[in-house]
Design a protein around this motif. Structure first.
Motif, PDB file in Angstrom:
ATOM      1  N   ASN A 142       4.518  -2.443  -7.988  1.00 51.35           N
ATOM      2  CA  ASN A 142       4.498  -3.306  -6.841  1.00 51.35           C
ATOM      3  C   ASN A 142       3.378  -2.528  -5.829  1.00 51.35           C
ATOM      4  OD1 ASN A 142       5.661  -5.531  -7.645  1.00 51.35           O
ATOM      5  ND2 ASN A 142       7.639  -4.662  -6.956  1.00 51.35           N
ATOM      6  N   ASN A 143       2.698  -1.567  -6.017  1.00 47.44           N
ATOM      7  CA  ASN A 143       1.700  -1.041  -5.323  1.00 47.44           C
ATOM      8  C   ASN A 143       0.215  -1.770  -5.296  1.00 47.44           C
ATOM      9  OD1 ASN A 143      -0.937   0.628  -6.446  1.00 47.44           O
ATOM     10  ND2 ASN A 143       0.863   1.204  -7.801  1.00 47.44           N
ATOM     11  N   ASN A 144      -0.160  -1.758  -4.398  1.00 42.64           N
ATOM     12  CA  ASN A 144      -1.653  -2.832  -4.399  1.00 42.64           C
ATOM     13  C   ASN A 144      -2.778  -2.089  -4.668  1.00 42.64           C
ATOM     14  OD1 ASN A 144      -2.333  -1.404  -2.052  1.00 42.64           O
ATOM     15  ND2 ASN A 144      -2.409  -3.030  -0.598  1.00 42.64           N
ATOM     16  N   GLY A 145      -2.773  -0.687  -4.917  1.00 42.57           N
ATOM     17  CA  GLY A 145      -3.848  -0.131  -5.576  1.00 42.57           C
ATOM     18  C   GLY A 145      -4.509   0.686  -4.452  1.00 42.57           C
ATOM     19  N   LYS A 146      -4.167   0.670  -3.265  1.00 41.01           N
ATOM     20  CA  LYS A 146      -4.865   1.034  -2.002  1.00 41.01           C
ATOM     21  C   LYS A 146      -4.036   2.278  -1.606  1.00 41.01           C
ATOM     22  CE  LYS A 146      -7.688  -2.786  -0.940  1.00 41.01           C
ATOM     23  NZ  LYS A 146      -8.180  -3.789  -0.161  1.00 41.01           N
ATOM     24  N   VAL A 147      -4.290   3.437  -1.156  1.00 42.15           N
ATOM     25  CA  VAL A 147      -3.767   4.726  -0.541  1.00 42.15           C
ATOM     26  C   VAL A 147      -4.362   5.042   0.655  1.00 42.15           C
ATOM     27  CG1 VAL A 147      -2.865   6.858  -1.319  1.00 42.15           C
ATOM     28  CG2 VAL A 147      -3.150   5.213  -2.961  1.00 42.15           C
ATOM     29  N   GLY A 148      -3.288   5.457   1.577  1.00 43.07           N
ATOM     30  CA  GLY A 148      -3.741   6.094   2.639  1.00 43.07           C
ATOM     31  C   GLY A 148      -3.048   7.449   2.738  1.00 43.07           C
ATOM     32  N   MET A 149      -3.509   8.457   3.592  1.00 43.33           N
ATOM     33  CA  MET A 149      -2.910   9.664   3.613  1.00 43.33           C
ATOM     34  C   MET A 149      -2.987  10.215   5.236  1.00 43.33           C
ATOM     35  SD  MET A 149      -3.333  12.856   1.255  1.00 43.33           S
ATOM     36  CE  MET A 149      -2.781  14.677   1.527  1.00 43.33           C
ATOM     37  N   TRP A 150      -2.037  10.790   5.635  1.00 41.74           N
ATOM     38  CA  TRP A 150      -2.024  11.452   6.982  1.00 41.74           C
ATOM     39  C   TRP A 150      -1.124  12.534   7.103  1.00 41.74           C
ATOM     40  CZ3 TRP A 150       1.869  10.580  11.377  1.00 41.74           C
ATOM     41  CH2 TRP A 150       2.964  10.203  11.000  1.00 41.74           C
ATOM     42  N   GLY A 151      -1.114  13.305   8.310  1.00 42.86           N
ATOM     43  CA  GLY A 151      -0.257  14.288   8.320  1.00 42.86           C
ATOM     44  C   GLY A 151      -0.544  14.852   9.713  1.00 42.86           C
ATOM     45  N   ILE A 152       0.347  15.662  10.199  1.00 38.67           N
ATOM     46  CA  ILE A 152       0.098  16.549  11.729  1.00 38.67           C
ATOM     47  C   ILE A 152       0.057  17.982  11.054  1.00 38.67           C
ATOM     48  CG2 ILE A 152       1.164  16.994  13.866  1.00 38.67           C
ATOM     49  CD1 ILE A 152       2.266  14.031  13.792  1.00 38.67           C
ATOM     50  N   SER A 153      -0.983  18.856  11.541  1.00 37.28           N
ATOM     51  CA  SER A 153      -0.851  20.090  11.688  1.00 37.28           C
ATOM     52  C   SER A 153      -1.297  20.800  10.413  1.00 37.28           C
ATOM     53  CB  SER A 153       0.327  20.876  12.212  1.00 37.28           C
ATOM     54  OG  SER A 153       0.296  22.140  12.450  1.00 37.28           O
ATOM     55  N   TYR A 154      -0.392  21.683   9.564  1.00 40.84           N
ATOM     56  CA  TYR A 154      -0.810  21.764   8.251  1.00 40.84           C
ATOM     57  C   TYR A 154      -0.958  20.380   7.222  1.00 40.84           C
ATOM     58  CZ  TYR A 154      -1.108  26.334   5.553  1.00 40.84           C
ATOM     59  OH  TYR A 154      -1.783  27.303   5.005  1.00 40.84           O
ATOM     60  N   PRO A 155       0.160  19.655   7.583  1.00 42.45           N
ATOM     61  CA  PRO A 155      -0.148  18.538   6.724  1.00 42.45           C
ATOM     62  C   PRO A 155      -1.504  17.644   7.231  1.00 42.45           C
ATOM     63  CG  PRO A 155       1.994  18.506   7.342  1.00 42.45           C
ATOM     64  CD  PRO A 155       1.479  19.682   7.877  1.00 42.45           C
ATOM     65  N   PRO A 208       0.922  -0.955   0.017  1.00 40.85           N
ATOM     66  CA  PRO A 208       0.021   0.042   0.028  1.00 40.85           C
ATOM     67  C   PRO A 208       0.999   1.331  -0.099  1.00 40.85           C
ATOM     68  CG  PRO A 208       0.149  -0.972   2.219  1.00 40.85           C
ATOM     69  CD  PRO A 208       0.863  -1.775   1.258  1.00 40.85           C
ATOM     70  N   ILE A 209       0.227   2.381  -0.350  1.00 39.56           N
ATOM     71  CA  ILE A 209       0.946   3.575  -0.490  1.00 39.56           C
ATOM     72  C   ILE A 209       0.506   4.554   0.699  1.00 39.56           C
ATOM     73  CG2 ILE A 209       1.467   5.905  -1.916  1.00 39.56           C
ATOM     74  CD1 ILE A 209       0.814   3.990  -4.342  1.00 39.56           C
ATOM     75  N   ILE A 210       1.318   5.061   1.437  1.00 40.07           N
ATOM     76  CA  ILE A 210       0.929   6.378   2.466  1.00 40.07           C
ATOM     77  C   ILE A 210       1.605   7.484   2.113  1.00 40.07           C
ATOM     78  CG2 ILE A 210       2.630   5.627   4.047  1.00 40.07           C
ATOM     79  CD1 ILE A 210      -0.774   6.213   5.493  1.00 40.07           C
ATOM     80  N   ILE A 211       0.619   8.544   2.031  1.00 38.09           N
ATOM     81  CA  ILE A 211       1.153   9.891   1.529  1.00 38.09           C
ATOM     82  C   ILE A 211       1.258  10.835   2.621  1.00 38.09           C
ATOM     83  CG2 ILE A 211       0.769  11.743  -0.083  1.00 38.09           C
ATOM     84  CD1 ILE A 211      -0.843   9.762  -1.718  1.00 38.09           C
ATOM     85  N   TRP A 212       2.181  11.808   2.654  1.00 42.16           N
ATOM     86  CA  TRP A 212       2.255  12.880   3.538  1.00 42.16           C
ATOM     87  C   TRP A 212       2.674  14.301   2.757  1.00 42.16           C
ATOM     88  CZ3 TRP A 212       3.282  13.157   9.268  1.00 42.16           C
ATOM     89  CH2 TRP A 212       3.575  14.419   9.647  1.00 42.16           C
ATOM     90  N   ARG A 213       1.713  14.977   2.585  1.00 42.79           N
ATOM     91  CA  ARG A 213       1.730  16.304   1.690  1.00 42.79           C
ATOM     92  C   ARG A 213       2.016  17.531   2.763  1.00 42.79           C
ATOM     93  NH1 ARG A 213      -2.260  18.597  -1.172  1.00 42.79           N
ATOM     94  NH2 ARG A 213      -0.681  19.012  -2.836  1.00 42.79           N
ATOM     95  N   THR A 214       3.174  18.285   2.605  1.00 40.98           N
ATOM     96  CA  THR A 214       3.691  19.138   3.627  1.00 40.98           C
ATOM     97  C   THR A 214       4.228  20.532   2.855  1.00 40.98           C
ATOM     98  OG1 THR A 214       5.388  19.602   5.430  1.00 40.98           O
ATOM     99  CG2 THR A 214       5.986  18.189   3.490  1.00 40.98           C
ATOM    100  N   PRO A 215       4.042  21.532   3.548  1.00 40.04           N
ATOM    101  CA  PRO A 215       4.544  22.802   3.131  1.00 40.04           C
ATOM    102  C   PRO A 215       5.946  23.224   3.801  1.00 40.04           C
ATOM    103  CG  PRO A 215       3.021  23.429   4.961  1.00 40.04           C
ATOM    104  CD  PRO A 215       3.069  21.750   4.752  1.00 40.04           C
TER     105      PRO A 215
END
Length: 633
Positions: free
Chosen positions: A153-166, A67-74
């Motif tokens: 090799n990704n399983n097509g499922k994505v998660g996303m998390w982040g703290i504060s602005y993320p 699975p893919i886990i994403i953190w988008r940040t400034p």
């Protein structure tokens, strides 16, 4: 070698030892990460053609799809370079590394190595009409679409998390979500920068935090870069002295920012809750949310606790079929990811709550929705009860199994659950509030460049109760344990000799005089009579009827002012006492009110005036605090 030299040598050796121990731990984790992962840096094209810089860390293990886990940040995806792996912040996502997740970090639009223009809390666009209608929801969608199509090799499922602005970017990704986005965890997400997150609280400006934040974060970037801008420099005496000498807020531009911080100029141009702030409120937009949601926050988060509660409650209200959960623990801002969570300030919680959360809540949540390898037995609300220091499980938050109980201010600085039954000669208490001598928010002497003292949210309030401009009301010792759960309603009957003023209300747990000191006792704290802050907040009087259209106070007129303090879950142990403190400044955490109805951002020095504040506690004007008392869970 004299005694002073010996002391400094011992101190230096202690620091070196501490750094060495932490370096070994960090290096071990970093070595595992670098050994078992490969790194790829790409620029993902958004629908409007802007490219966002993205760092992808993929497990070398090819025996399964991940699975893919994403953190988008400034705040930068550093370190940059495909041979460089993060070490300093590795602890925040080490569980995902050990669980063989594909880990993705992305510089958001307009920051560091990503193209485009940066917009603070970029407003959501509900009805996008063309490819140029972009927001953080669309950027997240386009990013996920590219990742699932191009990462091997990704399983097509994505998660996303982040703290504060993320956390804000995570919450926005759940709106109009990509079908592959199965689970999100907005943690301490910003939600409304005027009502009660880290820019303002009930219209009062968070001075120290934002002055230091935007003196770096707010500087305009004129090209792609891997470096933070150089901070705007200012003298560094203690914070109280520095910000008092700063004077009116208008001096921030005159002496320091010099119109180099566009967001500060916008803040000054919009002193009330107009369209500028309203369109940055994320809470009305959490409709038709498809991913499972785990919102996380800390009782002692001095920045975005309102956003945590609001995000969860908004999703809960507008998405009846969504799998929506909340976790609230004894943590400072991000403490669940960055600390063991066993203590905070002078308080010890008897367990490693951060480790418990990461191992037993966060990872199982994502594993369930992204890998289907664990049964999930998480309740709707996983709540840590301070006071007794134990985890509680609820089917909803705030819980319904509560009863409202009102505690009233009384003459002679008393508190009682009995409403005043008659008017007496002592119908009010009063104090003089001096803008040039505001009440400090902490007893600590801090460097003015420090963000703020995060432990103030549990700090012993005896330093404040000794001041003549702080009113103190105290109950008798409790005959039984008293657990409060949910928001606290404040109902003030007050008057001022000015035409505007602030009201700070603090709910405090007073420990008995025979309370034993902790063992060990590294802070050398005296727990007997300790006045532990449980919850407090500030309210600017001119917004009592509307945040959009402020109104002056009528000098000398008794006025009712109602507002809420953010949720708590705390037990006042038998033998403890409840205390309420009321004051008119909380400096320099919040700016000073001139106590005159003016535009405070452009106030003159001559506008600041002393004012006599009265708080009433009579049958006709019964100032009170409404608590939600937990029944049987």
């Amino acid at each position: 070698m004299n005694s002073r030299e010996k002391f400094y040598l011992s101190f230096l050796l202690l620091i070196i030892s501490f750094i060495s121990i932490n370096a070994k731990t960090t290096n071990s984790d970093s070595l595992y990460f670098a050994t078992n992962y490969t790194k790829q840096e790409v620029r993902i094209t958004m629908r409007d053609g802007i490219k966002l810089f993205t760092a992808i860390y993929s497990p070398k293990d090819k025996t399964e799809q991940h699975p893919i886990i994403i953190w988008r940040t400034p705040y930068s995806v550093a370190p940059y370079g495909e041979n460089n792996f993060p070490s300093r912040r590795l602890k925040t996502f080490s569980n995902f590394v050990k669980a063989n997740y594909i880990i993705v970090f992305q510089d958001v639009r307009g920051k560091f190595m990503s193209g485009g223009e940066y917009v603070n809390m970029r407003p959501y666009i509900p009805n996008k009409k063309n490819k140029h209608d972009i927001d953080e929801s669309s950027d997240a969608y386009d990013t996920i679409d590219w990742l699932v199509k191009h990462i091997k090799n990704n399983n097509g499922k994505v998660g996303m998390w982040g703290i504060s602005y993320p956390g804000f970017y995570t919450a926005m990704a759940a709106i109009d979500a990509h079908p592959a986005l199965k689970a999100v965890s907005p943690q301490a997400p910003i939600a409304d920068w005027f009502i009660n997150d880290d820019m303002h609280h009930n219209g009062a400006f968070t001075l120290m935090m934002n002055f230091n934040f935007f003196s770096v974060f707010g500087i305009y970037r004129d090209s792609l870069t891997t470096h933070w801008p150089k901070a705007i420099q200012h003298p560094s005496p203690d914070a109280y002295s520095f910000f008092l000498k700063l004077g009116s807020l208008k001096n921030i531009n005159t002496n320091y920012y010099k119109h180099k911080i566009a967001f500060w100029d916008s803040t000054v141009a919009h002193p009330n809750y107009d369209y500028y702030w309203q369109k940055r409120n994320s809470l009305p937009h959490f409709k038709n949310i498809k991913p499972a949601v785990l919102t996380v926050g800390g009782w002692f988060d001095g920045e975005d606790f309102y956003g945590t509660l609001g995000t969860y409650q908004s999703i809960e209200k507008m998405n009846h079929d969504n799998d929506n959960r909340i976790v609230l623990g004894p943590w400072y801002h991000g403490g669940w990811a960055r600390s063991e969570g066993d203590k905070f300030g002078d308080m010890n919680f008897g367990m490693k709550t951060g480790e418990f959360y990461r191992n037993n809540i966060e990872l199982p949540f994502f594993n369930y929705y992204l890998r289907n390898i664990e049964d999930i037995e998480l309740p709707e609300a996983y709540i840590f009860e301070t006071g007794k220091n134990e985890w509680l499980k609820f089917s909803e938050w705030p819980p319904k199994n509560v009863t409202a109980k009102i505690i009233y201010l009384q003459p002679d600085e008393k508190l009682s659950f009995n409403k005043p039954t008659e008017n007496t000669t002592s119908e009010y208490d009063e104090y003089v509030s001096y803008p040039n001598r505001p009440v400090p928010y902490t007893s600590k002497i801090l460097d003015s460049k420090r963000f703020y003292y995060k432990e103030y949210l549990v700090e012993d309030q005896r330093f404040a109760s000794q001041r003549p401009d702080v009113l103190v009301y105290e109950s008798e010792p409790l005959q039984n344990d008293l657990t409060i759960a949910g928001p606290i309603d404040v109902d003030l009957f007050v008057s001022t000799s000015g035409t505007d003023c602030d009201w700070v209300v603090k709910v405090i747990d007073v420990f008995p005089d025979n309370e034993p000191n902790p063992s060990p006792n590294p802070n050398n704290v005296e727990m007997g009579g300790y006045q532990m802050l449980i919850r407090g907040d500030i309210f600017r009087s001119k917004y009592r009827s509307s945040y959009v259209k402020p109104e002056p106070m009528i000098s000398g007129k008794v006025t009712e002012i109602k507002f809420k303090l953010n949720d708590v879950c705390h037990t006042f142990i038998k033998g403890h006492k409840l205390m309420i403190q009321i004051q008119s400044s909380w400096f320099p955490l919040f700016d000073r009110n001139p106590q005159k109805f003016v535009d405070i951002y452009n106030a003159e020095e001559t506008d600041f005036q002393k004012a006599t504040q009265r708080v009433y506690h009579s049958k006709k004007y019964p100032t009170n605090i409404k608590l939600k008392i937990l029944l049987n869970n």
